[in-house]
Design a protein around this motif. Structure first.
Motif, mmCIF file in Angstrom:
data_model
loop_
_atom_site.group_PDB
_atom_site.id
_atom_site.type_symbol
_atom_site.label_atom_id
_atom_site.label_comp_id
_atom_site.label_asym_id
_atom_site.label_seq_id
_atom_site.Cartn_x
_atom_site.Cartn_y
_atom_site.Cartn_z
ATOM 1 N N ASN A 46 46.587 41.836 34.642
ATOM 2 C CA ASN A 46 47.067 41.716 33.262
ATOM 3 C C ASN A 46 47.868 40.435 33.044
ATOM 4 N N LEU A 47 48.751 40.135 33.988
ATOM 5 C CA LEU A 47 49.684 39.026 33.806
ATOM 6 C C LEU A 47 49.018 37.650 33.875
ATOM 7 N N ILE A 48 48.172 37.414 34.850
ATOM 8 C CA ILE A 48 47.630 36.067 35.054
ATOM 9 C C ILE A 48 46.784 35.592 33.860
ATOM 10 N N PRO A 49 45.876 36.405 33.313
ATOM 11 C CA PRO A 49 45.147 35.922 32.124
ATOM 12 C C PRO A 49 46.093 35.649 30.939
ATOM 13 N N LYS A 50 47.206 36.368 30.890
ATOM 14 C CA LYS A 50 48.170 36.189 29.799
ATOM 15 C C LYS A 50 48.949 34.872 29.946
ATOM 16 N N ILE A 51 49.372 34.542 31.168
ATOM 17 C CA ILE A 51 50.215 33.354 31.355
ATOM 18 C C ILE A 51 49.437 32.109 31.764
ATOM 19 N N ALA A 52 48.191 32.286 32.196
ATOM 20 C CA ALA A 52 47.362 31.139 32.590
ATOM 21 C C ALA A 52 45.963 31.260 32.003
ATOM 22 N N PRO A 53 45.859 31.396 30.668
ATOM 23 C CA PRO A 53 44.542 31.586 30.053
ATOM 24 C C PRO A 53 43.626 30.376 30.230
ATOM 25 N N GLN A 54 44.198 29.210 30.491
ATOM 26 C CA GLN A 54 43.392 28.017 30.734
ATOM 27 C C GLN A 54 42.678 28.096 32.085
ATOM 28 N N ALA A 55 43.122 29.010 32.966
ATOM 29 C CA ALA A 55 42.521 29.147 34.292
ATOM 30 C C ALA A 55 41.711 30.442 34.424
ATOM 31 N N VAL A 56 42.303 31.552 33.992
ATOM 32 C CA VAL A 56 41.675 32.863 34.190
ATOM 33 C C VAL A 56 41.485 33.549 32.846
ATOM 34 N N LYS A 57 40.231 33.881 32.554
ATOM 35 C CA LYS A 57 39.894 34.550 31.291
ATOM 36 C C LYS A 57 40.212 36.047 31.365
ATOM 37 N N SER A 58 39.772 36.696 32.460
ATOM 38 C CA SER A 58 39.988 38.136 32.602
ATOM 39 C C SER A 58 39.764 38.566 34.050
ATOM 40 N N VAL A 59 40.296 39.755 34.356
ATOM 41 C CA VAL A 59 40.073 40.391 35.661
ATOM 42 C C VAL A 59 39.790 41.854 35.369
ATOM 43 N N GLN A 60 38.736 42.382 35.985
ATOM 44 C CA GLN A 60 38.446 43.792 35.784
ATOM 45 C C GLN A 60 38.007 44.444 37.086
ATOM 46 N N ILE A 61 38.321 45.726 37.182
ATOM 47 C CA ILE A 61 37.866 46.525 38.326
ATOM 48 C C ILE A 61 36.429 46.933 38.029
ATOM 49 N N ILE A 62 35.520 46.619 38.968
ATOM 50 C CA ILE A 62 34.129 47.025 38.758
ATOM 51 C C ILE A 62 33.771 48.242 39.604
ATOM 52 N N GLU A 63 34.570 48.496 40.624
ATOM 53 C CA GLU A 63 34.304 49.644 41.492
ATOM 54 C C GLU A 63 35.631 50.108 42.084
ATOM 55 N N GLY A 64 35.859 51.410 42.070
ATOM 56 C CA GLY A 64 37.069 51.958 42.670
ATOM 57 C C GLY A 64 38.191 52.159 41.669
ATOM 58 N N ASN A 65 39.379 52.444 42.217
ATOM 59 C CA ASN A 65 40.539 52.772 41.386
ATOM 60 C C ASN A 65 41.642 51.713 41.449
ATOM 61 N N GLY A 66 41.341 50.566 42.041
ATOM 62 C CA GLY A 66 42.334 49.500 42.157
ATOM 63 C C GLY A 66 43.006 49.451 43.517
ATOM 64 N N GLY A 67 42.760 50.450 44.350
ATOM 65 C CA GLY A 67 43.323 50.481 45.694
ATOM 66 C C GLY A 67 42.344 49.911 46.708
#
Length: 160
Positions: free
Chosen positions: A29-50
């Motif tokens: 959540n934080l990195i796309p918010k503070i560095a949008p010029q570098a990272v557009k988004s991050v999403q979990i594609i498999e699993g629960n985040g662990g």
């Protein structure tokens, strides 16, 4: 397959638990918010985040790369240790099978923290990775780290 391991140590004035929460636990959540010029988004594609989960990081328009996928290998909040492996994406440059990372944070006596980041590059057969290529990736990661650190300094009530 060749293997190259690089270990870097760093310090921060940010307390270890705060930095771990921002840089690791809420990075999606934080990195796309503070560095949008570098990272557009991050999403979990498999699993629960662990551990065992697969995440995809999508880079911003104009970036050298479009996306990377990584697998979370270890997430240990009490010891503030996080390990993950880049398993797919154009950042592997058709030269690497994968890149494994392990980050460990520890509280320092001054109130900030000491950190250690170990990166292990697994090259494809017959490929040798150049130091400049490793440096470029490290510079990008350092930029993200500095952005998180600056955000935490500017927002002292965040991630406490």
């Amino acid at each position: 397959m060749g293997v190259l391991t690089v270990t870097e140590e760093f310090t921060s004035t940010i307390p270890a638990s705060r930095l771990f929460k921002a840089l690791i636990l809420d990075a999606d959540n934080l990195i796309p918010k503070i560095a949008p010029q570098a990272v557009k988004s991050v999403q979990i594609i498999e699993g629960n985040g662990g551990p065992g989960s697969i995440k995809q990081m999508n880079f911003a328009e104009g970036s050298h790369f479009k996306f990377v996928k990584h697998r979370i290998d270890k997430l240990d909040e009490p010891s503030m240790t996080y390990a993950y492996t880049l398993i797919e994406g154009d950042a592997l440059m058709d030269k690497l099978e994968s890149i494994s990372y392990e980050i460990k944070l520890e509280a320092s006596p001054e109130g900030g923290c000491n950190g250690k980041n170990t990166s292990t590059y697994h090259t494809k057969p017959g490929v040798e990775i150049k130091e400049e290529e490793v440096k470029a990736g490290k510079q990008a990661a350092a930029g993200i780290f500095k952005a998180v650190e600056a955000y935490l300094l500017a927002n002292p009530d965040s991630y406490v």
